[in-house]
Design a protein around this motif. Structure first.
Motif, short mmCIF file in Angstrom:
data_model
loop_
_atom_site.label_atom_id
_atom_site.label_comp_id
_atom_site.label_asym_id
_atom_site.label_seq_id
_atom_site.Cartn_x
_atom_site.Cartn_y
_atom_site.Cartn_z
N UNK A 149 0.87 -1.18 0.00
CA UNK A 149 0.00 0.00 0.00
C UNK A 149 0.90 1.22 0.00
N UNK A 150 0.69 2.08 -0.96
CA UNK A 150 1.51 3.28 -1.05
C UNK A 150 1.15 4.22 0.09
N UNK A 151 2.17 4.64 0.83
CA UNK A 151 1.98 5.57 1.95
C UNK A 151 2.26 6.99 1.48
N UNK A 152 1.68 7.98 2.14
CA UNK A 152 1.92 9.38 1.75
C UNK A 152 3.40 9.74 1.83
N UNK A 153 3.79 10.71 1.04
CA UNK A 153 5.19 11.15 0.98
C UNK A 153 5.71 11.62 2.32
N UNK A 154 4.86 12.23 3.15
CA UNK A 154 5.33 12.73 4.44
C UNK A 154 5.74 11.59 5.38
N UNK A 155 5.19 10.41 5.19
CA UNK A 155 5.59 9.26 6.01
C UNK A 155 7.00 8.84 5.60
N UNK A 156 7.22 8.73 4.33
CA UNK A 156 8.52 8.28 3.84
C UNK A 156 9.61 9.34 4.05
#
Length: 127
Positions: free
Chosen positions: A114-121
């Motif tokens: 599941x692709x997580x939002x950029x701010x998580x990564x």
């Protein structure tokens, strides 16, 4: 079948909470086709037992704000591998050494990520 919207909402909130505590290697797997018990496994790492505990506390707090309470919590006493079962999602917070040893991602490699939002990564540092 794919993960329910509620499961995705909880997953993103849990991932952001883990990221805020500098969890490493945060990954979400859609296990809904493989398991009837849950839709998502969220896996994160801590570099030591204290950080694992902080990540767990942050995830529980974030999901509590969304009205989700853990059905089951295992392993918090030892701080090596904590499992939080929220029904729709199961959060695994592992000590970095245990993460490598048990390799959950390898066991569930057939499940879509599941692709997580950029701010998580952006705030998550690899362990």
């Amino acid at each position: 079948m794919t993960a329910a919207e509620r499961a995705i909402e909880l997953t993103v909130a849990a991932a952001r909470a883990a990221s805020a505590k500098q969890a490493g290697e945060i990954i979400a797997l859609d296990v809904s086709d493989q398991l009837v018990l849950t839709d998502v496994f969220l896996i994160a790492s801590g570099s030591n037992e204290r950080q694992v505990g902080a990540i767990v506390d942050a995830v529980e707090e974030a999901l509590h704000r969304l009205g989700a309470k853990p059905i089951r919590r295992e392993g918090k006493t030892h701080g090596r591998w904590v499992l939080l079962d929220f029904g729709d999602i199961v959060v695994h917070v592992q000590h970095a050494d245990d993460r490598v040893f048990y390799a959950l991602e390898r066991l569930w490699k057939d499940c879509p990520v599941i692709e997580l939002p950029a701010d998580v990564m952006a705030t998550a540092s690899p362990v």
